[in-house]
Design a protein around this motif. Structure first.
Motif, PDB file in Angstrom:
ATOM      1  N   GLY A 260       2.664  -6.260   9.404  1.00 37.63           N
ATOM      2  CA  GLY A 260       1.654  -6.301   8.355  1.00 37.63           C
ATOM      3  C   GLY A 260       0.520  -7.262   8.617  1.00 37.63           C
ATOM      4  N   TYR A 261      -0.342  -6.930   9.596  1.00 38.84           N
ATOM      5  CA  TYR A 261      -1.448  -7.840   9.880  1.00 38.84           C
ATOM      6  C   TYR A 261      -2.392  -7.933   8.701  1.00 38.84           C
ATOM      7  N   GLY A 262      -2.728  -6.793   8.137  1.00 32.72           N
ATOM      8  CA  GLY A 262      -3.619  -6.828   6.984  1.00 32.72           C
ATOM      9  C   GLY A 262      -5.076  -6.917   7.357  1.00 32.72           C
ATOM     10  N   ASN A 263      -5.413  -6.691   8.636  1.00 33.14           N
ATOM     11  CA  ASN A 263      -6.841  -6.654   8.972  1.00 33.14           C
ATOM     12  C   ASN A 263      -7.455  -5.335   8.550  1.00 33.14           C
ATOM     13  N   MET A 264      -6.642  -4.297   8.481  1.00 32.17           N
ATOM     14  CA  MET A 264      -7.122  -3.073   7.857  1.00 32.17           C
ATOM     15  C   MET A 264      -6.061  -2.566   6.893  1.00 32.17           C
ATOM     16  N   VAL A 265      -6.522  -2.221   5.710  1.00 39.49           N
ATOM     17  CA  VAL A 265      -5.585  -1.821   4.663  1.00 39.49           C
ATOM     18  C   VAL A 265      -6.122  -0.565   3.993  1.00 39.49           C
ATOM     19  N   PRO A 266      -5.225   0.206   3.406  1.00 39.74           N
ATOM     20  CA  PRO A 266      -5.691   1.402   2.693  1.00 39.74           C
ATOM     21  C   PRO A 266      -6.478   1.007   1.446  1.00 39.74           C
ATOM     22  N   LYS A 267      -7.546   1.716   1.211  1.00 38.85           N
ATOM     23  CA  LYS A 267      -8.397   1.359   0.066  1.00 38.85           C
ATOM     24  C   LYS A 267      -8.256   2.357  -1.070  1.00 38.85           C
ATOM     25  N   THR A 268      -7.938   3.602  -0.721  1.00 40.04           N
ATOM     26  CA  THR A 268      -7.894   4.612  -1.774  1.00 40.04           C
ATOM     27  C   THR A 268      -6.515   4.653  -2.419  1.00 40.04           C
ATOM     28  N   ARG A 269      -6.477   5.286  -3.569  1.00 39.82           N
ATOM     29  CA  ARG A 269      -5.205   5.413  -4.293  1.00 39.82           C
ATOM     30  C   ARG A 269      -4.174   6.158  -3.460  1.00 39.82           C
ATOM     31  N   GLU A 270      -4.638   7.294  -2.905  1.00 41.62           N
ATOM     32  CA  GLU A 270      -3.699   8.125  -2.146  1.00 41.62           C
ATOM     33  C   GLU A 270      -3.183   7.355  -0.942  1.00 41.62           C
ATOM     34  N   GLY A 271      -4.080   6.596  -0.351  1.00 44.04           N
ATOM     35  CA  GLY A 271      -3.688   5.805   0.813  1.00 44.04           C
ATOM     36  C   GLY A 271      -2.600   4.819   0.464  1.00 44.04           C
ATOM     37  N   LYS A 272      -2.743   4.182  -0.677  1.00 47.67           N
ATOM     38  CA  LYS A 272      -1.735   3.191  -1.068  1.00 47.67           C
ATOM     39  C   LYS A 272      -0.381   3.838  -1.296  1.00 47.67           C
ATOM     40  N   ILE A 273      -0.410   4.951  -2.037  1.00 44.47           N
ATOM     41  CA  ILE A 273       0.861   5.629  -2.335  1.00 44.47           C
ATOM     42  C   ILE A 273       1.508   6.106  -1.040  1.00 44.47           C
ATOM     43  N   LEU A 274       0.678   6.678  -0.163  1.00 44.52           N
ATOM     44  CA  LEU A 274       1.200   7.203   1.095  1.00 44.52           C
ATOM     45  C   LEU A 274       1.767   6.072   1.950  1.00 44.52           C
ATOM     46  N   THR A 275       1.104   4.905   1.894  1.00 47.72           N
ATOM     47  CA  THR A 275       1.619   3.769   2.646  1.00 47.72           C
ATOM     48  C   THR A 275       3.021   3.411   2.189  1.00 47.72           C
ATOM     49  N   MET A 276       3.208   3.415   0.868  1.00 49.76           N
ATOM     50  CA  MET A 276       4.528   3.067   0.354  1.00 49.76           C
ATOM     51  C   MET A 276       5.572   4.069   0.816  1.00 49.76           C
ATOM     52  N   VAL A 277       5.228   5.350   0.715  1.00 50.59           N
ATOM     53  CA  VAL A 277       6.202   6.379   1.102  1.00 50.59           C
ATOM     54  C   VAL A 277       6.499   6.276   2.594  1.00 50.59           C
ATOM     55  N   TYR A 278       5.426   6.061   3.358  1.00 52.92           N
ATOM     56  CA  TYR A 278       5.573   5.943   4.808  1.00 52.92           C
ATOM     57  C   TYR A 278       6.499   4.792   5.172  1.00 52.92           C
ATOM     58  N   ALA A 279       6.301   3.670   4.469  1.00 48.42           N
ATOM     59  CA  ALA A 279       7.143   2.500   4.740  1.00 48.42           C
ATOM     60  C   ALA A 279       8.584   2.787   4.376  1.00 48.42           C
ATOM     61  N   LEU A 280       8.756   3.499   3.281  1.00 50.19           N
ATOM     62  CA  LEU A 280      10.106   3.797   2.799  1.00 50.19           C
ATOM     63  C   LEU A 280      10.896   4.577   3.847  1.00 50.19           C
ATOM     64  N   PHE A 281      10.207   5.498   4.539  1.00 47.38           N
ATOM     65  CA  PHE A 281      10.926   6.251   5.560  1.00 47.38           C
ATOM     66  C   PHE A 281      10.883   5.555   6.913  1.00 47.38           C
ATOM     67  N   GLY A 282       9.794   4.842   7.141  1.00 52.02           N
ATOM     68  CA  GLY A 282       9.613   4.258   8.468  1.00 52.02           C
ATOM     69  C   GLY A 282      10.493   3.065   8.735  1.00 52.02           C
ATOM     70  N   ILE A 283      10.721   2.251   7.709  1.00 47.55           N
ATOM     71  CA  ILE A 283      11.436   1.002   7.949  1.00 47.55           C
ATOM     72  C   ILE A 283      12.880   1.239   8.388  1.00 47.55           C
ATOM     73  N   PRO A 284      13.620   2.142   7.731  1.00 44.66           N
ATOM     74  CA  PRO A 284      14.971   2.413   8.240  1.00 44.66           C
ATOM     75  C   PRO A 284      14.971   2.923   9.683  1.00 44.66           C
ATOM     76  N   LEU A 285      13.958   3.737   9.982  1.00 43.86           N
ATOM     77  CA  LEU A 285      13.837   4.239  11.349  1.00 43.86           C
ATOM     78  C   LEU A 285      13.666   3.086  12.320  1.00 43.86           C
ATOM     79  N   TYR A 286      12.803   2.155  11.932  1.00 44.32           N
ATOM     80  CA  TYR A 286      12.560   1.009  12.792  1.00 44.32           C
ATOM     81  C   TYR A 286      13.828   0.178  12.946  1.00 44.32           C
ATOM     82  N   VAL A 287      14.552   0.020  11.840  1.00 45.81           N
ATOM     83  CA  VAL A 287      15.781  -0.777  11.915  1.00 45.81           C
ATOM     84  C   VAL A 287      16.757  -0.141  12.893  1.00 45.81           C
TER      85      VAL A 287
END
Lengths: 385, 250
Positions: free
Chosen positions: B60-87
């Motif tokens: 989570g560098y945070g130098n670029m972040v989602p600005k739109t609503r859809e982007g934020k929601i999609l980020t959350m969903v993406y993280a929800l699936f991505g993090i277990p994969l990464y683990v």
């Protein structure tokens, strides 16, 4: 006389286990204090120590970018003055021309400031970093280092601060991992206990009995399948194995019945369903979102923003585009409220991460259980053919 | 500027005030995402790749972040699936790398020492793991300081905070607007590879060190128990002797 003696003996017999119990209780209590409360204290103490160290290293140091910004601004004011004077002397001041000129200059000014902001200028005239490295700010910073969230709204700018933060992170992260595993375990166990006693209604005997019977029936089926399986795999010694399997099974069932119908089947064998864990996590994030939404109302956080912040923080991603109490423009906020916000935020984070560790702890068990049972059923199906 | 009589000091103060307001506006807008670059330039493919990596690895560098609503929601969903994969990746990679590292270590160990009864289990010492991590960070630091013209401390700091998943985002390679676009992209991709590999190495060291710590703890426990028994025996002996002396006296 004789009776008295016997009475005494009885009383001694009674007192002894009581004392032992007391001793055991005290021992477990001390162990609990040292292992769990001790580690919470250690983490909090480490964070507080870190915040003092960083405050000492960073506070009162000149922030180059801020000095640069202020210098730039005064330079610009002088430039504007010169331009205006020039215009005023040479030609008569005409609005249109003047405006075009000013616009050009302002765009240049803006460019300079965007570059400065990218280098970390936060818009306040706070040259020495007094505000951003207040105690609460430094506390939140140390916490974000050891939890590996790393918002990046403030960061060490001096070389010493950078070196110390590297060392601090290397020591702090294992400590926090220890905290997570320890507290997660304790919380999982206590949650399981609560779940078993409250939600499964273990205290009402009828329900427990019925549930135990159902369970035993299922186990029996599994056992039957297992024994069949083992007997079929070694076809030469079918009879022998059958007998072997039959013998213990009967005894086990009878034992199980007594064990289950007794109230004392182990609480720790209860598995909490995944949905409950997910509900807890979602509930915690939503609760935090509502709270932050209320608190940061004047910074314009919507509910989505607040829940996004909670999720990003608790998953330790930590973009840092939303940070509570982040004073971008450094005006119109009372210090005490800010401090309170920081403290509340750090508490929310510590508790939330422990909660998530707990949920993972519970879910892991459940998932393993599920996988095992599906493997069993798959084997069963293939065996049927 | 109501009348055309200029007072130099007054003018400067006024302009300073106005400029301060303007500056506040600019920083505010910047914090809300104005970047002087269009979104097309910010969200290039390698940059987006880096962003995704920073989500699923929880850096989570945070130098670029989602600005739109859809982007934020999609980020959350993406993280929800991505993090277990990464683990999963972390665990698997840790095991594989630990296994291969152990094999290499054993080979070297067998070569360097005389072949006597080396059938016993060889455990990789944790200093070796630390050396590996240290070397990896050092290479990263040198590489980034060469490319980005950061000083050495800064790039070391960047490597440690990235591999530790802290990710402040104050220093991100390839985030400088003034540099050429093409070079940035290759840098971002190499950064991607560096971090992904580095996290695997961290996982490996984690795996190896845990093993060693387990063994060490067991040994320590045994030692402690032996020590306790010894002191107990000594104490009992001492008491006995004292008792005998006491009895002899009377």
């Amino acid at each position: 006389m004789d009776r008295r003696k016997s009475f005494r003996r009885q009383s001694r017999r009674y007192r002894r286990p009581w004392l032992k119990k007391c001793k055991e209780f005290i021992r477990t209590f001390i162990a609990f204090m040292f292992s769990n409360v001790g580690i919470i204290g250690l983490v909090v103490g480490y964070t507080i120590a870190g915040s003092f160290i960083f405050q000492f290293l960073e506070r009162g140091k000149l922030i180059e970018v801020h000095v640069n910004a202020i210098g730039n601004r005064t330079l610009f004011a002088r430039k504007l003055w010169n331009l205006t004077m020039d215009l005023n002397v040479n030609v008569k001041l005409r609005e249109k021309e003047y405006r075009a000129l000013m616009d050009r200059e302002l765009i240049e000014f803006q460019k300079i400031f965007v570059n400065l902001t990218r280098k970390g200028f936060d818009g306040s005239d706070d040259i020495k970093g007094e505000k951003s490295w207040s105690f609460a700010g430094a506390f939140l910073f140390s916490l974000t280092v050891i939890t590996t969230i790393g918002y990046g709204n403030i960061w060490p700018r001096t070389p010493n601060g950078k070196i110390v933060s590297i060392v601090y992170a290397i020591i702090g992260m294992p400590l926090f991992l220890l905290y997570l595993s320890n507290i997660g375990d304790v919380m999982a166990r206590s949650f399981k206990w609560i779940y078993a006693n409250l939600c499964l209604c273990r205290w009402c005997p009828g329900v427990a009995k019925r549930r135990a019977e159902r369970r035993i029936r299922r186990d029996q089926q599994m056992n039957e399948y297992d024994s069949e399986n083992s007997s079929s795999s070694t076809s030469s010694a079918v009879v022998k194995l059958e007998i072997n399997a039959m013998g213990p099974r009967a005894s086990v069932v009878s034992e199980d019945l007594t064990a289950y119908s007794d109230e004392s089947y182990d609480v720790q064998n209860v598995t909490v369903p995944v949905t409950v864990c997910l509900m807890i996590m979602v509930g915690y994030i939503c609760g935090g979102a509502i709270l932050f939404c209320q608190w940061e109302y004047d910074s314009g956080w919507t509910f989505l923003d607040a829940s996004y912040f909670c999720f990003i923080s608790l998953s330790t991603i930590g973009f840092g585009d939303f940070v509570p109490g982040d004073k971008i423009y450094g005006q119109g906020k009372i210090e005490e409220i800010l401090e309170l916000k920081f403290v509340f935020c750090s508490m929310y984070l510590m508790l939330g991460m422990a909660l998530i560790a707990m949920c993972f702890n519970l879910m892991q068990e459940e998932v393993i259980h599920k996988i095992r049972s599906t493997i069993r059923t798959v084997k069963y199906i293939f065996r049927c053919r | 500027m109501k009348n055309n009589i200029f007072d130099r000091l007054q003018f400067r103060l006024d302009v300073d005030k106005v400029l301060k307001l303007h500056q506040d506006d600019v920083t505010k807008i910047f914090k809300h995402g104005y970047d002087e670059r269009s979104m097309d330039k910010v969200w290039t493919f390698p940059a987006a790749l880096m962003f995704c990596l920073s989500i699923i690895t929880m850096v989570g560098y945070g130098n670029m972040v989602p600005k739109t609503r859809e982007g934020k929601i999609l980020t959350m969903v993406y993280a929800l699936f991505g993090i277990p994969l990464y683990v999963l990746y972390f665990k698997n990679m840790g095991q594989i790398l630990a296994g291969s590292f152990k094999w290499i270590y054993r080979r070297i160990y067998e070569c360097s020492t005389e072949k006597d009864d080396s059938r016993r289990k060889i455990i990789v010492p944790s200093t070796a793991c630390l050396w590996v991590i240290f070397a990896y960070i050092l290479t990263g630091a040198i590489m980034f300081s060469e490319w980005e013209q950061w000083d050495f401390l800064d790039s070391t700091y960047f490597c440690v905070t990235s591999l530790g998943k802290v990710g402040f985002g104050d220093l991100v390679p390839g985030a400088d607007v003034n540099a050429s676009n093409h070079g940035n992209q290759t840098k971002l991709i190499i950064n991607f590879i560096y971090i992904l590999l580095g996290l695997g190495i961290v996982a490996m060291c984690f795996n190896l060190m845990r093993e060693e710590i387990k063994v060490k703890l067991k040994e320590m426990n045994e030692d402690f128990n032996q020590c306790l028994e010894d002191t107990k025996a000594k104490f009992v002996n001492c008491c006995k002797r004292n008792k005998e002396e006491f009895e002899e006296e009377y």
